[in-house]
Design a protein around this motif. Structure first.
Motif, PDB file in Angstrom:
ATOM      1  N   ARG A 156       0.828  -1.207   0.000  1.00  0.00           N
ATOM      2  CA  ARG A 156       0.000   0.000   0.000  1.00  0.00           C
ATOM      3  C   ARG A 156       0.862   1.257   0.000  1.00  0.00           C
ATOM      4  NH1 ARG A 156      -3.744  -2.523   4.398  1.00  0.00           N
ATOM      5  NH2 ARG A 156      -5.224  -3.608   3.082  1.00  0.00           N
ATOM      6  N   TRP A 157       1.899   1.265   0.812  1.00  0.00           N
ATOM      7  CA  TRP A 157       2.791   2.427   0.859  1.00  0.00           C
ATOM      8  C   TRP A 157       3.509   2.622  -0.470  1.00  0.00           C
ATOM      9  CZ3 TRP A 157       2.899   6.362   4.039  1.00  0.00           C
ATOM     10  CH2 TRP A 157       2.327   6.226   5.289  1.00  0.00           C
ATOM     11  N   LEU A 158       3.962   1.536  -1.079  1.00  0.00           N
ATOM     12  CA  LEU A 158       4.658   1.657  -2.362  1.00  0.00           C
ATOM     13  C   LEU A 158       3.727   2.150  -3.465  1.00  0.00           C
ATOM     14  CD1 LEU A 158       6.934  -1.523  -2.363  1.00  0.00           C
ATOM     15  CD2 LEU A 158       7.634   0.859  -2.124  1.00  0.00           C
ATOM     16  N   ILE A 159       2.508   1.629  -3.496  1.00  0.00           N
ATOM     17  CA  ILE A 159       1.549   2.071  -4.504  1.00  0.00           C
ATOM     18  C   ILE A 159       1.189   3.534  -4.285  1.00  0.00           C
ATOM     19  CG2 ILE A 159      -0.834   1.787  -5.307  1.00  0.00           C
ATOM     20  CD1 ILE A 159      -0.445  -1.235  -4.855  1.00  0.00           C
ATOM     21  N   GLY A 160       0.988   3.936  -3.039  1.00  0.00           N
ATOM     22  CA  GLY A 160       0.693   5.335  -2.738  1.00  0.00           C
ATOM     23  C   GLY A 160       1.839   6.259  -3.119  1.00  0.00           C
ATOM     24  N   ALA A 161       3.073   5.853  -2.810  1.00  0.00           N
ATOM     25  CA  ALA A 161       4.242   6.672  -3.159  1.00  0.00           C
ATOM     26  C   ALA A 161       4.395   6.779  -4.674  1.00  0.00           C
ATOM     27  CB  ALA A 161       5.502   6.079  -2.538  1.00  0.00           C
ATOM     28  N   ALA A 162       4.159   5.679  -5.382  1.00  0.00           N
ATOM     29  CA  ALA A 162       4.257   5.711  -6.845  1.00  0.00           C
ATOM     30  C   ALA A 162       3.169   6.617  -7.427  1.00  0.00           C
ATOM     31  CB  ALA A 162       4.136   4.299  -7.420  1.00  0.00           C
ATOM     32  N   GLY A 163       1.965   6.578  -6.876  1.00  0.00           N
ATOM     33  CA  GLY A 163       0.892   7.454  -7.338  1.00  0.00           C
ATOM     34  C   GLY A 163       1.198   8.913  -7.073  1.00  0.00           C
ATOM     35  N   LEU A 164       1.750   9.206  -5.905  1.00  0.00           N
ATOM     36  CA  LEU A 164       2.121  10.579  -5.573  1.00  0.00           C
ATOM     37  C   LEU A 164       3.216  11.083  -6.508  1.00  0.00           C
ATOM     38  CD1 LEU A 164       1.786  12.974  -3.617  1.00  0.00           C
ATOM     39  CD2 LEU A 164       3.604  11.942  -2.245  1.00  0.00           C
ATOM     40  N   ALA A 165       4.228  10.252  -6.733  1.00  0.00           N
ATOM     41  CA  ALA A 165       5.311  10.645  -7.646  1.00  0.00           C
ATOM     42  C   ALA A 165       4.773  10.859  -9.053  1.00  0.00           C
ATOM     43  CB  ALA A 165       6.407   9.574  -7.643  1.00  0.00           C
ATOM     44  N   GLY A 166       3.896   9.991  -9.504  1.00  0.00           N
ATOM     45  CA  GLY A 166       3.301  10.151 -10.834  1.00  0.00           C
ATOM     46  C   GLY A 166       2.472  11.417 -10.930  1.00  0.00           C
ATOM     47  N   GLY A 167       1.724  11.724  -9.884  1.00  0.00           N
ATOM     48  CA  GLY A 167       0.933  12.956  -9.879  1.00  0.00           C
ATOM     49  C   GLY A 167       1.804  14.198  -9.929  1.00  0.00           C
ATOM     50  N   ILE A 168       2.889  14.189  -9.172  1.00  0.00           N
ATOM     51  CA  ILE A 168       3.812  15.334  -9.176  1.00  0.00           C
ATOM     52  C   ILE A 168       4.455  15.485 -10.552  1.00  0.00           C
ATOM     53  CG2 ILE A 168       6.008  16.174  -8.258  1.00  0.00           C
ATOM     54  CD1 ILE A 168       5.113  15.011  -5.532  1.00  0.00           C
ATOM     55  N   ILE A 169       4.891  14.391 -11.128  1.00  0.00           N
ATOM     56  CA  ILE A 169       5.505  14.448 -12.459  1.00  0.00           C
ATOM     57  C   ILE A 169       4.494  14.930 -13.495  1.00  0.00           C
ATOM     58  CG2 ILE A 169       6.455  13.030 -14.324  1.00  0.00           C
ATOM     59  CD1 ILE A 169       7.806  11.347 -12.108  1.00  0.00           C
ATOM     60  N   GLY A 170       3.274  14.418 -13.439  1.00  0.00           N
ATOM     61  CA  GLY A 170       2.237  14.843 -14.379  1.00  0.00           C
ATOM     62  C   GLY A 170       1.910  16.321 -14.240  1.00  0.00           C
ATOM     63  N   ALA A 171       1.790  16.808 -13.001  1.00  0.00           N
ATOM     64  CA  ALA A 171       1.493  18.229 -12.788  1.00  0.00           C
ATOM     65  C   ALA A 171       2.633  19.100 -13.298  1.00  0.00           C
ATOM     66  CB  ALA A 171       1.244  18.493 -11.310  1.00  0.00           C
ATOM     67  N   SER A 172       3.864  18.689 -13.039  1.00  0.00           N
ATOM     68  CA  SER A 172       4.997  19.486 -13.525  1.00  0.00           C
ATOM     69  C   SER A 172       5.042  19.505 -15.052  1.00  0.00           C
ATOM     70  CB  SER A 172       6.314  18.955 -12.955  1.00  0.00           C
ATOM     71  OG  SER A 172       6.635  17.701 -13.519  1.00  0.00           O
ATOM     72  N   GLN A 173       4.700  18.397 -15.685  1.00  0.00           N
ATOM     73  CA  GLN A 173       4.677  18.357 -17.147  1.00  0.00           C
ATOM     74  C   GLN A 173       3.589  19.281 -17.705  1.00  0.00           C
ATOM     75  OE1 GLN A 173       6.715  16.766 -19.385  1.00  0.00           O
ATOM     76  NE2 GLN A 173       7.981  16.411 -17.590  1.00  0.00           N
ATOM     77  N   LEU A 174       2.441  19.332 -17.037  1.00  0.00           N
ATOM     78  CA  LEU A 174       1.379  20.236 -17.482  1.00  0.00           C
ATOM     79  C   LEU A 174       1.817  21.693 -17.394  1.00  0.00           C
ATOM     80  CD1 LEU A 174      -1.866  18.667 -15.997  1.00  0.00           C
ATOM     81  CD2 LEU A 174      -1.241  18.874 -18.389  1.00  0.00           C
ATOM     82  N   PHE A 175       2.460  22.052 -16.291  1.00  0.00           N
ATOM     83  CA  PHE A 175       2.893  23.435 -16.134  1.00  0.00           C
ATOM     84  C   PHE A 175       4.025  23.781 -17.076  1.00  0.00           C
ATOM     85  CE2 PHE A 175       0.976  22.980 -11.802  1.00  0.00           C
ATOM     86  CZ  PHE A 175      -0.055  23.868 -12.038  1.00  0.00           C
ATOM     87  N   MET A 176       4.897  22.840 -17.354  1.00  0.00           N
ATOM     88  CA  MET A 176       6.038  23.107 -18.228  1.00  0.00           C
ATOM     89  C   MET A 176       5.622  23.143 -19.706  1.00  0.00           C
ATOM     90  SD  MET A 176       8.374  23.600 -16.197  1.00  0.00           S
ATOM     91  CE  MET A 176      10.087  23.236 -16.315  1.00  0.00           C
ATOM     92  N   SER A 177       4.472  22.618 -20.053  1.00  0.00           N
ATOM     93  CA  SER A 177       4.069  22.555 -21.457  1.00  0.00           C
ATOM     94  C   SER A 177       3.216  23.749 -21.878  1.00  0.00           C
ATOM     95  CB  SER A 177       3.315  21.259 -21.722  1.00  0.00           C
ATOM     96  OG  SER A 177       2.081  21.292 -21.034  1.00  0.00           O
ATOM     97  N   ASN A 178       3.240  24.827 -21.102  1.00  0.00           N
ATOM     98  CA  ASN A 178       2.470  26.035 -21.423  1.00  0.00           C
ATOM     99  C   ASN A 178       0.993  25.714 -21.595  1.00  0.00           C
ATOM    100  OD1 ASN A 178       4.795  27.590 -21.371  1.00  0.00           O
ATOM    101  ND2 ASN A 178       5.227  27.145 -23.529  1.00  0.00           N
ATOM    102  N   LEU A 179       0.449  25.016 -20.636  1.00  0.00           N
ATOM    103  CA  LEU A 179      -0.946  24.583 -20.700  1.00  0.00           C
ATOM    104  C   LEU A 179      -1.902  25.764 -20.820  1.00  0.00           C
ATOM    105  CD1 LEU A 179      -3.055  22.298 -20.404  1.00  0.00           C
ATOM    106  CD2 LEU A 179      -3.018  22.772 -17.967  1.00  0.00           C
ATOM    107  N   PHE A 180      -1.634  26.832 -20.076  1.00  0.00           N
ATOM    108  CA  PHE A 180      -2.567  27.959 -20.068  1.00  0.00           C
ATOM    109  C   PHE A 180      -2.593  28.668 -21.420  1.00  0.00           C
ATOM    110  CE2 PHE A 180      -1.258  27.412 -15.602  1.00  0.00           C
ATOM    111  CZ  PHE A 180      -2.478  26.985 -15.122  1.00  0.00           C
ATOM    112  N   GLU A 181      -1.438  28.761 -22.087  1.00  0.00           N
ATOM    113  CA  GLU A 181      -1.418  29.352 -23.428  1.00  0.00           C
ATOM    114  C   GLU A 181      -2.213  28.487 -24.396  1.00  0.00           C
ATOM    115  OE1 GLU A 181       2.322  30.319 -25.184  1.00  0.00           O
ATOM    116  OE2 GLU A 181       3.031  31.314 -23.374  1.00  0.00           O
ATOM    117  N   ARG A 182      -2.074  27.199 -24.264  1.00  0.00           N
ATOM    118  CA  ARG A 182      -2.799  26.298 -25.160  1.00  0.00           C
ATOM    119  C   ARG A 182      -4.301  26.364 -24.927  1.00  0.00           C
ATOM    120  NH1 ARG A 182       0.947  20.907 -25.748  1.00  0.00           N
ATOM    121  NH2 ARG A 182       2.801  22.014 -26.451  1.00  0.00           N
ATOM    122  N   VAL A 183      -4.715  26.548 -23.682  1.00  0.00           N
ATOM    123  CA  VAL A 183      -6.142  26.681 -23.388  1.00  0.00           C
ATOM    124  C   VAL A 183      -6.679  27.950 -24.032  1.00  0.00           C
ATOM    125  CG1 VAL A 183      -7.813  27.086 -21.526  1.00  0.00           C
ATOM    126  CG2 VAL A 183      -6.099  25.280 -21.301  1.00  0.00           C
TER     127      VAL A 183
END
Length: 124
Positions: A42-69
């Motif tokens: 459970r801890w490993l799955i939670g940590a992997a999900g948290l890391a994936g969420g952080i990576i996904g959020a950083s990718q959204l911000f780095m890809s100029n999401l607001f300009e694209r919207v």
């Protein structure tokens, strides 16, 4: 005839596994091992999900999401204006080029995604 009797006896012996003296202790030991691993999993799955969420959020911000919207909003306005210009008296080709074809394609894509998601849920 002896071979048939031998094979029947052999099948019966393999069908009835003998009870081992430590079978109950073995089963309890295995159950403890399985139960012990769930917390770590459970801890490993939670940590992997948290890391994936952080990576996904950083990718959204780095890809100029607001300009694209903003660009998508501008494109949607242009499509809306094109749809407003199409009247029922125009032919089918101009209607499809005016935006109706886009909405039909979007509708079909949403429908296809719904089928894919339902299939994935069914298989899980």
């Amino acid at each position: 005839m002896a071979e048939v009797d031998f094979e029947r006896r052999l099948e019966r012996l393999f069908g009835e596994a003998p009870d081992l003296p430590d079978a109950k202790a073995f089963a309890e030991r295995i159950e403890r091992r399985l139960d012990r691993g769930w917390n770590l999993r459970r801890w490993l799955i939670g940590a992997a999900g948290l890391a994936g969420g952080i990576i996904g959020a950083s990718q959204l911000f780095m890809s100029n999401l607001f300009e694209r919207v903003e660009t998508a909003e501008h494109s949607a306005r242009l499509v809306g204006q094109g749809i407003a210009r199409v009247t029922p008296t125009t032919d089918m080709v101009s209607a499809l080029s005016g935006g109706y074809g886009l909405w039909v394609a979007v509708g079909m894509a949403v429908l296809a995604m719904g089928f894919v998601v339902s299939r994935m849920i069914e298989e899980i």
